[in-house]
Write a protein that holds these residues in place. Sequence first.
Motif, PDB file in Angstrom:
ATOM      1  N   ARG A  18       0.914  -1.131   0.031  1.00 12.02           N
ATOM      2  CA  ARG A  18      -0.102   0.148   0.085  1.00 12.02           C
ATOM      3  C   ARG A  18       1.023   1.240  -0.162  1.00 12.02           C
ATOM      4  NH1 ARG A  18      -5.123  -0.581  -1.041  1.00 12.02           N
ATOM      5  NH2 ARG A  18      -5.855   0.663   0.388  1.00 12.02           N
ATOM      6  N   PRO A  19       0.691   2.281  -0.859  1.00 14.83           N
ATOM      7  CA  PRO A  19       1.325   3.574  -0.771  1.00 14.83           C
ATOM      8  C   PRO A  19       1.446   4.211   0.724  1.00 14.83           C
ATOM      9  CG  PRO A  19      -0.565   3.821  -2.215  1.00 14.83           C
ATOM     10  CD  PRO A  19      -0.422   2.193  -1.704  1.00 14.83           C
ATOM     11  N   ALA A  20       2.304   4.746   0.793  1.00 10.61           N
ATOM     12  CA  ALA A  20       2.684   5.438   2.266  1.00 10.61           C
ATOM     13  C   ALA A  20       3.066   7.095   1.890  1.00 10.61           C
ATOM     14  CB  ALA A  20       3.405   4.787   2.930  1.00 10.61           C
ATOM     15  N   TRP A  21       2.749   7.804   2.548  1.00  8.41           N
ATOM     16  CA  TRP A  21       3.161   9.229   2.543  1.00  8.41           C
ATOM     17  C   TRP A  21       3.954   9.726   3.657  1.00  8.41           C
ATOM     18  CZ3 TRP A  21       1.068  11.634  -1.609  1.00  8.41           C
ATOM     19  CH2 TRP A  21       0.328  10.962  -2.554  1.00  8.41           C
ATOM     20  N   VAL A  22       4.901  10.643   3.232  1.00 11.64           N
ATOM     21  CA  VAL A  22       5.786  11.319   4.112  1.00 11.64           C
ATOM     22  C   VAL A  22       5.500  12.623   4.002  1.00 11.64           C
ATOM     23  CG1 VAL A  22       8.051  12.048   4.694  1.00 11.64           C
ATOM     24  CG2 VAL A  22       7.718   9.681   3.736  1.00 11.64           C
ATOM     25  N   VAL A  67       5.480   7.528  -1.087  1.00 14.53           N
ATOM     26  CA  VAL A  67       6.545   6.438  -1.331  1.00 14.53           C
ATOM     27  C   VAL A  67       6.050   5.009  -1.592  1.00 14.53           C
ATOM     28  CG1 VAL A  67       8.217   7.829  -0.114  1.00 14.53           C
ATOM     29  CG2 VAL A  67       6.852   6.172   1.147  1.00 14.53           C
ATOM     30  N   SER A  68       6.568   4.018  -1.750  1.00 13.35           N
ATOM     31  CA  SER A  68       5.782   2.813  -2.132  1.00 13.35           C
ATOM     32  C   SER A  68       4.990   1.891  -1.053  1.00 13.35           C
ATOM     33  CB  SER A  68       6.797   1.886  -2.883  1.00 13.35           C
ATOM     34  OG  SER A  68       8.061   1.547  -1.914  1.00 13.35           O
ATOM     35  N   ASP A  69       5.889   2.126   0.298  1.00 14.63           N
ATOM     36  CA  ASP A  69       5.338   1.312   1.141  1.00 14.63           C
ATOM     37  C   ASP A  69       5.623   1.790   2.804  1.00 14.63           C
ATOM     38  OD1 ASP A  69       7.831   0.549   1.246  1.00 14.63           O
ATOM     39  OD2 ASP A  69       7.442  -1.477   0.596  1.00 14.63           O
ATOM     40  N   VAL A 124      12.119   4.784   6.384  1.00 18.18           N
ATOM     41  CA  VAL A 124      13.529   5.147   6.067  1.00 18.18           C
ATOM     42  C   VAL A 124      13.495   6.694   5.792  1.00 18.18           C
ATOM     43  CG1 VAL A 124      15.164   5.117   4.153  1.00 18.18           C
ATOM     44  CG2 VAL A 124      14.306   2.864   5.210  1.00 18.18           C
ATOM     45  N   LEU A 125      12.426   7.116   5.245  1.00 19.67           N
ATOM     46  CA  LEU A 125      12.638   8.693   4.667  1.00 19.67           C
ATOM     47  C   LEU A 125      12.096   9.638   5.763  1.00 19.67           C
ATOM     48  CD1 LEU A 125      11.304   8.452   1.095  1.00 19.67           C
ATOM     49  CD2 LEU A 125      13.704   8.336   1.937  1.00 19.67           C
ATOM     50  N   ALA A 126      11.337   9.290   6.589  1.00 19.73           N
ATOM     51  CA  ALA A 126      10.549  10.000   7.638  1.00 19.73           C
ATOM     52  C   ALA A 126      11.633  10.877   8.322  1.00 19.73           C
ATOM     53  CB  ALA A 126       9.701   9.333   8.651  1.00 19.73           C
ATOM     54  N   PRO A 127      12.981  10.378   8.733  1.00 23.31           N
ATOM     55  CA  PRO A 127      14.001  11.039   9.327  1.00 23.31           C
ATOM     56  C   PRO A 127      14.624  12.265   8.564  1.00 23.31           C
ATOM     57  CG  PRO A 127      14.091   8.764   9.898  1.00 23.31           C
ATOM     58  CD  PRO A 127      13.287   8.566   8.831  1.00 23.31           C
ATOM     59  N   ALA A 171      19.622   9.218  -4.194  1.00 22.95           N
ATOM     60  CA  ALA A 171      20.642   8.325  -4.951  1.00 22.95           C
ATOM     61  C   ALA A 171      22.265   8.685  -4.657  1.00 22.95           C
ATOM     62  CB  ALA A 171      20.380   8.678  -6.586  1.00 22.95           C
ATOM     63  N   ARG A 172      22.318   9.977  -4.355  1.00 23.49           N
ATOM     64  CA  ARG A 172      23.732  10.318  -3.718  1.00 23.49           C
ATOM     65  C   ARG A 172      23.946   9.581  -2.495  1.00 23.49           C
ATOM     66  NH1 ARG A 172      22.070  15.174  -6.034  1.00 23.49           N
ATOM     67  NH2 ARG A 172      21.442  15.955  -3.825  1.00 23.49           N
ATOM     68  N   GLN A 173      22.760   9.522  -1.649  1.00 22.40           N
ATOM     69  CA  GLN A 173      23.168   8.868  -0.375  1.00 22.40           C
ATOM     70  C   GLN A 173      23.007   7.506  -0.364  1.00 22.40           C
ATOM     71  OE1 GLN A 173      23.919  10.719   2.555  1.00 22.40           O
ATOM     72  NE2 GLN A 173      24.072  12.558   1.097  1.00 22.40           N
ATOM     73  N   HIS A 174      22.610   6.653  -1.528  1.00 21.11           N
ATOM     74  CA  HIS A 174      22.856   5.270  -1.396  1.00 21.11           C
ATOM     75  C   HIS A 174      21.396   4.725  -0.724  1.00 21.11           C
ATOM     76  CE1 HIS A 174      26.381   5.383  -3.938  1.00 21.11           C
ATOM     77  NE2 HIS A 174      26.948   5.954  -2.562  1.00 21.11           N
ATOM     78  N   ILE A 175      20.391   5.375  -0.812  1.00 20.01           N
ATOM     79  CA  ILE A 175      19.132   5.078  -0.141  1.00 20.01           C
ATOM     80  C   ILE A 175      18.230   4.431  -1.317  1.00 20.01           C
ATOM     81  CG2 ILE A 175      17.145   5.731   1.286  1.00 20.01           C
ATOM     82  CD1 ILE A 175      19.099   7.851   2.222  1.00 20.01           C
ATOM     83  N   ASP A 176      17.666   3.105  -1.153  1.00 22.08           N
ATOM     84  CA  ASP A 176      16.779   2.820  -2.403  1.00 22.08           C
ATOM     85  C   ASP A 176      15.493   3.198  -2.193  1.00 22.08           C
ATOM     86  OD1 ASP A 176      18.919   0.943  -2.858  1.00 22.08           O
ATOM     87  OD2 ASP A 176      18.453  -0.561  -1.467  1.00 22.08           O
TER      88      ASP A 176
END
Length: 151
Positions: free
Chosen positions: A50-54, A77-79, A85-88, A131-136
């Motif tokens: 299910r899509p999730a939102w930040v 975001v996808s899930d 991962v992205l919230a912080p 991408a620069r931070q190598h976060i998928d």
Amino acid sequence: MPTARPATTPPRRDRQDWLVGLGIGLATLGLGVGVWFYTQKPSEDPARPRPAWVDLGRMTPQLSDGSFVRVEVSLQVSDKDAQAVLAPLTPAFKSMVTQLGAELSAEDVIGPDGMREMSREIRRSVNDHLARQHIDARVQRVAFSDYVLVP
């Protein structure tokens, strides 16, 4: 003298009434079955994410021409894992939106085309940073719940 009908044949009017009643009954039954199927809750596929939102919250970046744009931004975001991962990283994303505002003018952000362009630029900027931070995790869509040009 009127002709008498045989006793076994019902009058024509009675037969028409019976057929109309049968038609109405079948239509009602069909409608009821259709409503029942429509209101049945489909089983959720647990394998489908299910899509999730930040939520970045409300910001008011200053534009290059001195005006401001008040925006409330959410990143799709996808899930839930990507959301965690992205919230912080929300403060960094807010900074990117503010910096992007400094590169645009009021002419660039006005109207639906300006909103779409700002959305694309935010998504591009955030995904480049990831991408620069190598976060998928990646941002799939940017949504605005508030978007007002403030002169």
